[in-house]
Design a protein around this motif. Structure first.
Motif, PDB file in Angstrom:
ATOM      1  N   ALA A   1       0.824  -1.218   0.000  1.00  0.00           N
ATOM      2  CA  ALA A   1       0.000   0.000   0.000  1.00  0.00           C
ATOM      3  C   ALA A   1       0.852   1.259   0.000  1.00  0.00           C
ATOM      4  O   ALA A   1       0.469   2.288  -0.577  1.00  0.00           O
ATOM      5  CB  ALA A   1      -0.931  -0.009   1.212  1.00  0.00           C
TER       6      ALA A   1
ATOM      7  N   ALA B   1      -7.910  -4.409   2.910  1.00  0.00           N
ATOM      8  CA  ALA B   1      -7.992  -3.527   1.743  1.00  0.00           C
ATOM      9  C   ALA B   1      -9.150  -2.543   1.821  1.00  0.00           C
ATOM     10  O   ALA B   1      -9.318  -1.711   0.925  1.00  0.00           O
ATOM     11  CB  ALA B   1      -8.128  -4.361   0.470  1.00  0.00           C
ATOM     12  N   ALA B   2      -9.953  -2.621   2.882  1.00  0.00           N
ATOM     13  CA  ALA B   2     -11.120  -1.746   3.007  1.00  0.00           C
ATOM     14  C   ALA B   2     -10.696  -0.284   3.020  1.00  0.00           C
ATOM     15  O   ALA B   2      -9.677   0.082   3.598  1.00  0.00           O
ATOM     16  CB  ALA B   2     -11.900  -2.089   4.267  1.00  0.00           C
ATOM     17  N   SER B   3     -11.489   0.533   2.359  1.00  0.00           N
ATOM     18  CA  SER B   3     -11.196   1.965   2.280  1.00  0.00           C
ATOM     19  C   SER B   3     -12.496   2.753   2.238  1.00  0.00           C
ATOM     20  O   SER B   3     -13.428   2.369   1.519  1.00  0.00           O
ATOM     21  CB  SER B   3     -10.361   2.264   1.037  1.00  0.00           C
ATOM     22  OG  SER B   3     -10.133   3.648   0.884  1.00  0.00           O
ATOM     23  N   GLY B   4     -12.554   3.818   2.995  1.00  0.00           N
ATOM     24  CA  GLY B   4     -13.744   4.665   2.983  1.00  0.00           C
ATOM     25  C   GLY B   4     -14.998   3.938   3.412  1.00  0.00           C
ATOM     26  O   GLY B   4     -16.098   4.244   2.936  1.00  0.00           O
TER      27      GLY B   4
ATOM     28  N   ARG C   1     -15.741   0.929   2.722  1.00  0.00           N
ATOM     29  CA  ARG C   1     -16.134  -0.077   1.737  1.00  0.00           C
ATOM     30  C   ARG C   1     -15.107  -1.197   1.694  1.00  0.00           C
ATOM     31  O   ARG C   1     -13.910  -0.950   1.552  1.00  0.00           O
ATOM     32  CB  ARG C   1     -16.251   0.550   0.346  1.00  0.00           C
ATOM     33  CG  ARG C   1     -16.627  -0.442  -0.744  1.00  0.00           C
ATOM     34  CD  ARG C   1     -16.673   0.228  -2.111  1.00  0.00           C
ATOM     35  NE  ARG C   1     -16.950  -0.749  -3.157  1.00  0.00           N
ATOM     36  CZ  ARG C   1     -16.018  -1.487  -3.750  1.00  0.00           C
ATOM     37  NH1 ARG C   1     -14.760  -1.348  -3.381  1.00  0.00           N
ATOM     38  NH2 ARG C   1     -16.342  -2.347  -4.692  1.00  0.00           N
ATOM     39  N   THR C   2     -15.590  -2.422   1.844  1.00  0.00           N
ATOM     40  CA  THR C   2     -14.735  -3.592   1.741  1.00  0.00           C
ATOM     41  C   THR C   2     -14.911  -4.203   0.360  1.00  0.00           C
ATOM     42  O   THR C   2     -16.039  -4.516  -0.034  1.00  0.00           O
ATOM     43  CB  THR C   2     -15.087  -4.639   2.809  1.00  0.00           C
ATOM     44  OG1 THR C   2     -14.932  -4.053   4.110  1.00  0.00           O
ATOM     45  CG2 THR C   2     -14.183  -5.869   2.703  1.00  0.00           C
TER      46      THR C   2
END
Length: 334
Positions: free
Chosen positions: A109, A144-147, A149-150
């Motif tokens: 990342a 990897a979830a972001s914002g 959202r998965t």
């Protein structure tokens, strides 16, 4: 210099250390891409000594791993000691394995590594320590979830002769059938097609979709799911311009002639996909997680506690996973 691959330690009591050491020792012969092991240097050294293999180890940061790779196996420390003996997981095993995964993902990342390659974990060991994910794939999706959202992780088993994707993964057969839906088939196939284009260089991927029931339901006489769930999903995919056939009887999809007609088989549940590829390509199949914002590959086998530390572990699948990760990283869009 290309960024190295981040290789996780996996279960410290399994064959992960064995195959890592063996792969690095053959780095020149096999022309392997540069990689570093995320783990505990002391435990790797002890495993090499047990195996009777002479190996140089380098305690480095990710940014120095590629330069060190030619002369020593680079080890990036997690700070978590791994004290388990071969075949005997202990209280350090779970945290050592999970810390390695977390750090490898963080390294990708932050741009310090080009991809994650994961050595096998022992889910039973992790469950006893409170791990709440069905497996590697779902844990990686959470990382990897972001914002809020998965991403939907999609498991592909890839080899030069066959690639398969199970729509449902680590579920009992009863639960897999209950969760199967047209929407899940469509979203899984879309992700597979997107990554086959972006990371495998296929301009127009060809999909073959299996039926759920024997003979794909035999026109409803052996179950209605193929007519009510699978076929509607295929129609949606066709209308989106995806080249797809099915639902096909799973028992006739995997012979030599059939495999030449498609690039990837989309199967309804875990064993329907994994039995054929493990039969056809047991030693060189690679587990690939699609749908993530980073590349992840893994050997297509388990921890093999019974042969850990004996010298009998075969590194072929790890070698294939390292090569595929490097290939996918090189093809990744800018």
């Amino acid at each position: 210099m290309a960024k190295p691959l981040a290789l996780t330690s996996g279960e410290p009591a399994g064959i992960g250390p064995d195959i890592t050491i063996k792969a690095w020792l053959r780095r020149d012969e096999l022309k392997l891409p540069a990689f570093y092991l995320v783990g505990d240097l002391d435990s790797v050294g002890k495993r090499a000594e047990l195996l009777g293999l002479k190996i140089s180890l380098a305690d480095v940061g990710p940014e120095d791993a590629a330069a060190a790779f030619a002369d020593a196996l680079p080890v990036v420390a997690t700070g978590k000691a791994a004290t388990a003996r071969p075949g005997q997981p202990d209280d350090s095993s779970a945290e050592a394995a999970l810390a390695s995964i977390r750090q490898a993902v963080a390294d990708v990342a932050t741009g310090r590594a080009s991809a994650v390659v994961t050595n096998p974990i022992a889910k039973s060991v992790l469950y006893r320590a409170g791990f709440r994910h069905p497996g590697h794939t779902e844990f990686l999706a959470e990382l990897a979830a972001s914002g809020g959202r998965t991403p939907q992780p999609v498991m592909m088993l890839w080899s030069p002769t066959l690639a398969v994707v199970p729509v449902t993964i680590h579920l009992s057969l009863r639960e897999a059938i209950a969760q199967l839906s047209s929407e899940l088939i469509v979203s899984t196939a879309r992700i597979a097609v997107a990554d086959l284009k972006a990371r495998f260089g296929l301009v127009r991927p060809r999909l073959a979709v299996s039926g759920l029931n024997p003979h794909a339901g035999e026109d409803g006489s052996l179950g209605l799911e193929d007519q009510t769930i699978v076929a509607p999903a295929i129609e949606i995919l066709r209308h989106e311009g995806i080249e797809v056939r099915g639902p096909l009887p799973a028992d006739t999809m995997f012979h030599d002639a059939a495999r030449k007609t498609y690039d990837c088989a989309i199967c309804m549940y875990h064993d329907q996909a994994l039995i054929p590829i493990k039969t056809i390509a047991f030693e060189d199949a690679v587990n690939v997680t699609l749908g993530l914002p980073f590349i992840r590959t893994s050997p297509d086998h388990g921890t093999a506690f019974d042969i850990a530390g004996t010298g009998r572990a075969n590194p072929s699948s790890l070698v294939a996973a390292l090569r595929l990760a490097a290939r996918m990283a090189a093809a990744r869009p800018a």
